[in-house]
Design a protein around this motif. Structure first.
Motif, PDB file in Angstrom:
ATOM      1  N   ASN A  53       0.807  -1.220   0.000  1.00 19.86           N
ATOM      2  CA  ASN A  53       0.000   0.000   0.000  1.00 19.86           C
ATOM      3  C   ASN A  53       0.843   1.274   0.000  1.00 19.86           C
ATOM      4  O   ASN A  53       0.315   2.372  -0.114  1.00 19.86           O
ATOM      5  CB  ASN A  53      -0.977   0.019   1.186  1.00 19.86           C
ATOM      6  CG  ASN A  53      -0.297   0.275   2.518  1.00 19.86           C
ATOM      7  OD1 ASN A  53       0.916   0.226   2.629  1.00 19.86           O
ATOM      8  ND2 ASN A  53      -1.082   0.532   3.545  1.00 19.86           N
ATOM      9  N   ASP A  56       2.877   0.463  -4.354  1.00 19.24           N
ATOM     10  CA  ASP A  56       2.229  -0.247  -5.459  1.00 19.24           C
ATOM     11  C   ASP A  56       3.009  -1.458  -5.952  1.00 19.24           C
ATOM     12  O   ASP A  56       2.736  -1.949  -7.059  1.00 19.24           O
ATOM     13  CB  ASP A  56       1.946   0.681  -6.645  1.00 19.24           C
ATOM     14  CG  ASP A  56       0.737   1.567  -6.385  1.00 19.24           C
ATOM     15  OD1 ASP A  56       0.660   2.651  -6.988  1.00 19.24           O
ATOM     16  OD2 ASP A  56      -0.123   1.168  -5.565  1.00 19.24           O
ATOM     17  N   THR A  58       3.638  -5.115  -6.645  1.00 21.32           N
ATOM     18  CA  THR A  58       2.681  -6.215  -6.767  1.00 21.32           C
ATOM     19  C   THR A  58       3.412  -7.526  -7.014  1.00 21.32           C
ATOM     20  O   THR A  58       4.549  -7.545  -7.518  1.00 21.32           O
ATOM     21  CB  THR A  58       1.683  -5.976  -7.907  1.00 21.32           C
ATOM     22  OG1 THR A  58       2.395  -5.818  -9.143  1.00 21.32           O
ATOM     23  CG2 THR A  58       0.817  -4.771  -7.661  1.00 21.32           C
ATOM     24  N   ILE A  70      -4.282  -7.056  -9.389  1.00 19.31           N
ATOM     25  CA  ILE A  70      -4.549  -6.447  -8.092  1.00 19.31           C
ATOM     26  C   ILE A  70      -4.275  -4.955  -8.203  1.00 19.31           C
ATOM     27  O   ILE A  70      -3.330  -4.527  -8.876  1.00 19.31           O
ATOM     28  CB  ILE A  70      -3.701  -7.095  -6.973  1.00 19.31           C
ATOM     29  CG1 ILE A  70      -4.176  -6.642  -5.600  1.00 19.31           C
ATOM     30  CG2 ILE A  70      -2.218  -6.842  -7.173  1.00 19.31           C
ATOM     31  CD1 ILE A  70      -3.567  -7.449  -4.455  1.00 19.31           C
ATOM     32  N   SER A  71      -5.121  -4.155  -7.566  1.00 17.48           N
ATOM     33  CA  SER A  71      -4.944  -2.708  -7.599  1.00 17.48           C
ATOM     34  C   SER A  71      -5.510  -2.123  -6.309  1.00 17.48           C
ATOM     35  O   SER A  71      -6.156  -2.835  -5.533  1.00 17.48           O
ATOM     36  CB  SER A  71      -5.642  -2.102  -8.821  1.00 17.48           C
ATOM     37  OG  SER A  71      -7.043  -2.339  -8.757  1.00 17.48           O
ATOM     38  N   GLN A  72      -5.262  -0.840  -6.109  1.00 23.78           N
ATOM     39  CA  GLN A  72      -5.762  -0.225  -4.883  1.00 23.78           C
ATOM     40  C   GLN A  72      -6.210   1.197  -5.140  1.00 23.78           C
ATOM     41  O   GLN A  72      -5.706   1.875  -6.035  1.00 23.78           O
ATOM     42  CB  GLN A  72      -4.697  -0.245  -3.783  1.00 23.78           C
ATOM     43  CG  GLN A  72      -3.420   0.500  -4.109  1.00 23.78           C
ATOM     44  CD  GLN A  72      -2.367   0.259  -3.027  1.00 23.78           C
ATOM     45  OE1 GLN A  72      -2.665  -0.140  -1.902  1.00 23.78           O
ATOM     46  NE2 GLN A  72      -1.121   0.522  -3.359  1.00 23.78           N
ATOM     47  N   ASN A  74      -6.296   4.145  -2.699  1.00 22.76           N
ATOM     48  CA  ASN A  74      -5.922   4.508  -1.335  1.00 22.76           C
ATOM     49  C   ASN A  74      -6.918   5.431  -0.649  1.00 22.76           C
ATOM     50  O   ASN A  74      -7.232   5.217   0.528  1.00 22.76           O
ATOM     51  CB  ASN A  74      -4.520   5.103  -1.304  1.00 22.76           C
ATOM     52  CG  ASN A  74      -3.451   4.029  -1.411  1.00 22.76           C
ATOM     53  OD1 ASN A  74      -3.687   2.872  -1.064  1.00 22.76           O
ATOM     54  ND2 ASN A  74      -2.286   4.393  -1.906  1.00 22.76           N
ATOM     55  N   VAL A  79      -8.717  -2.400  -1.785  1.00 21.47           N
ATOM     56  CA  VAL A  79      -7.874  -3.180  -2.684  1.00 21.47           C
ATOM     57  C   VAL A  79      -8.794  -4.052  -3.530  1.00 21.47           C
ATOM     58  O   VAL A  79      -9.715  -4.686  -3.008  1.00 21.47           O
ATOM     59  CB  VAL A  79      -6.869  -4.041  -1.901  1.00 21.47           C
ATOM     60  CG1 VAL A  79      -6.127  -4.993  -2.826  1.00 21.47           C
ATOM     61  CG2 VAL A  79      -5.878  -3.146  -1.161  1.00 21.47           C
ATOM     62  N   CYS A  96      -8.928 -11.669   2.048  1.00 21.31           N
ATOM     63  CA  CYS A  96      -8.034 -10.524   2.036  1.00 21.31           C
ATOM     64  C   CYS A  96      -7.283 -10.526   3.366  1.00 21.31           C
ATOM     65  O   CYS A  96      -7.882 -10.776   4.422  1.00 21.31           O
ATOM     66  CB  CYS A  96      -8.881  -9.259   1.889  1.00 21.31           C
ATOM     67  SG  CYS A  96      -7.995  -7.728   1.916  1.00 21.31           S
TER      68      CYS A  96
END
Length: 127
Positions: A53, A56, A58, A70-72, A74, A79, A96
């Protein structure tokens, strides 16, 4: 107190592209590795995808590389796991999990390094 809540599972057709969400409250500005694991009855828990976090970074399991992303977000403390080219063998409960203060490349998918876990969301893929 860190709390993780997953959503987005359900019944999907093979080849579908559902998106799972994990809302992580209580992390504030804490450095964390947020990882999706999955588990099916009789099998060991498997790490699927990880994101740091704070930068980034991965990492993906070979079994999903090129199919899952996968992405976030913030500001939303969320996520996502975008699942693509789903196969029946992707059927599992998806969890998770968060590991705090550690180097994510070192933590990798070691489940013992993860302190916080969500309740899981079932994904069932039908052919």
């Amino acid at each position: 107190q860190v709390r993780l809540v997953e959503s987005g599972g359900g019944q999907v057709q093979a080849g579908g592209t559902p998106r799972l969400s994990c809302v992580a409250s209580g992390l504030d500005s804490t450095r964390a590795c947020i990882t999706w694991f999955r588990q099916t009855p009789g099998k060991e828990r498997e790490g699927v995808a990880l994101i740091a976090n704070y930068d980034d970074y991965t990492y993906y399991a070979d079994s999903v590389k090129g199919r899952f992303a996968i992405s976030q977000d913030n500001p939303e403390k969320t996520v996502y796991l975008l699942m693509g080219s789903l196969q029946p063998e992707d059927t599992a409960i998806y969890y998770c999990a968060a590991s705090l203060y550690r180097s994510c490349p070192r933590v990798n998918f070691m489940s013992s390094s993860y302190t916080y876990w969500g309740q899981g969301t079932q994904v069932t893929v039908s052919s």
